[in-house]
Design an enzyme around this catalytic site. Structure first.
Site, PDB file in Angstrom:
ATOM      1  N   SER A 120      12.898   7.644  28.034  1.00  0.00           N
ATOM      2  CA  SER A 120      13.709   7.531  26.814  1.00  0.00           C
ATOM      3  C   SER A 120      14.349   8.829  26.354  1.00  0.00           C
ATOM      4  O   SER A 120      15.131   8.820  25.398  1.00  0.00           O
ATOM      5  CB  SER A 120      12.876   6.940  25.687  1.00  0.00           C
ATOM      6  N   ILE A 121      14.070   9.930  27.014  1.00  0.00           N
ATOM      7  CA  ILE A 121      14.884  11.122  26.759  1.00  0.00           C
ATOM      8  C   ILE A 121      16.339  10.828  27.148  1.00  0.00           C
ATOM      9  O   ILE A 121      17.272  11.446  26.630  1.00  0.00           O
ATOM     10  CB  ILE A 121      14.316  12.339  27.501  1.00  0.00           C
TER      11      ILE A 121
END
Length: 393
Positions: free
Chosen positions: A113-114
């Site tokens: 999710s970065i």
């Protein structure tokens, strides 16, 4: 004598499949070899170069006082937290690095999710170009979203995770909507007798929950994938190519990154990006420096300032998923809400980018934690990262 795959990794390559590639022990290898399992597009660097890790034994093995179990030293905590790669920068220079024995410093590592935070940076560049207005309805960009959850929300609602979406982020559910989502992105094997979906068709058909948009923070990965669909629509360019030209090359990335795509090439902007730890640190350093490098403005300074200073505190308190008591969430980035003004990007299985402007420090931790949320002893991680950022070099 050349070591066999089994000698190197402790399991056979034939043991790893699309059904188990995100599970331990295979993830120690697969998180740096996503291209073996799903289609990907290249986010090209200007001139990819092999980088030599900094020898950091003295820093890693020095005693630390954090009050955390397993944190007698930086190395001890990194081992405890299933870390594959660790990079720490201070005032733009790499001052410490760590790589697990199974990790390749020059192999792109899945950051999960970065990817959302990276996508929002690209969106911010397009905002400054006048191609995206966060206050406009999503349907201004995607008319086909009418009728689904995104049919009556703004682009800002999507950016800040304040969409009234009837969807649960159930990472371990093999049968529900999240499993459908992963099949649509080609991260899970197809199910017999179930018609395949594309990522975009899945997104626009998602239902709305019984609450208005713009309410509590509600973390849902499909929101960030929708950003990627909008970005490609308004620019007419592939997300990978656009990111390469607008961000990756200008910021001086030394390695090519990848992003996974679905059956028709739609990018998985919520969680499909892979990059090296050093290049992720360069992204953090770019934002710490107000979006400029070598005198050239790459990311708009006004967008960075908005990301750092805004975000609804009440919305965060009502729906927070990370233990930041004073925190906020803005444009796919987490804010500490503390005096240090630290901000970060976080991904499941232990991916972290932590930026502390007060000490001019950027820290990256890429991991293969066996559980998706197993590294979400968030307060421990923040305590550890804050202790590192204040440590004398």
């Amino acid at each position: 004598m050349i070591k066999t795959f089994t000698d190197q990794h402790g399991f056979s390559r034939a043991d790893v499949t699309l059904a188990n590639w995100r599970t331990a022990p295979y993830s120690r290898w697969t998180f740096q070899n996503v291209r073996d399992f799903v289609p990907t597009a290249v986010i090209a660097a200007e001139a990819a170069a092999v980088e030599v890790p900094l020898q950091s034994d003295a820093f890693l093995d020095a005693a630390m006082e954090t009050g955390l179990a397993g944190a007698a030293s930086a190395r001890a905590f990194l081992d405890f937290a299933h870390t594959d790669a660790f990079v720490m920068m201070r005032r733009g220079e790499v001052v410490a690095e760590y790589y697990a024995p199974h990790a390749d410093p020059n192999a792109p590592h899945l950051v999960f999710s970065i990817s959302k935070s990276l996508t929002a940076v690209v969106s911010g560049i397009l905002e400054a170009q006048g191609l995206i207005d966060p206050d406009r309805p999503v349907t201004d960009y995607l008319p086909e979203a009418k009728g689904g959850v995104y049919g009556d929300c703004t682009y800002r609602d999507v950016l800040d995770m304040r969409v009234s979406l009837d969807f649960e982020e159930a990472y371990l559910d093999p049968h529900g909507a999240f499993a459908r989502y992963r099949r649509a992105m080609l991260w899970n094997p197809p199910e017999p007798n179930i018609e395949p979906e594309t990522l975009a068709s899945f997104l626009v058909a998602l239902p709305k929950a019984e609450r208005p948009h713009g309410g509590p923070f509600y973390y849902a990965s499909p929101n960030a994938d929708l950003l990627g669909v909008v970005i490609e629509r308004v620019t007419g360019a592939r997300f990978a190519d656009l990111t390469s030209e607008l961000l990756w090359k200008p910021m001086g990335a030394k390695g090519n990154a990848d992003i996974s795509v679905d059956a028709i090439g739609t990018p998985r902007t919520a969680g499909g990006v892979s990059m090296t730890a050093r290049d992720l640190a360069r992204l953090g350093e770019l934002l710490r420096n107000g979006g400029a490098r070598n005198g050239k403005q790459i990311v708009p300074e006004a967008w960075i300032r908005d990301m750092q200073e805004n975000g609804d505190k009440e919305a965060w308190q009502q729906g927070r998923n990370v233990d930041l008591p004073n925190g906020r969430y803005r444009s796919q980035w987490y804010q500490s809400g503390e005096a240090d003004q630290a901000f970060c990007a976080i991904g499941i299985h232990g991916q972290w980018l932590y930026v502390d402007p007060s000490t001019e420090t950027v820290i990256v931790k890429l991991s293969s934690h066996p559980e998706p949320l197993g590294d979400e002893e968030n307060q421990d991680l923040f305590t550890f990262l804050r202790a590192l950022s204040r440590r004398a070099i």
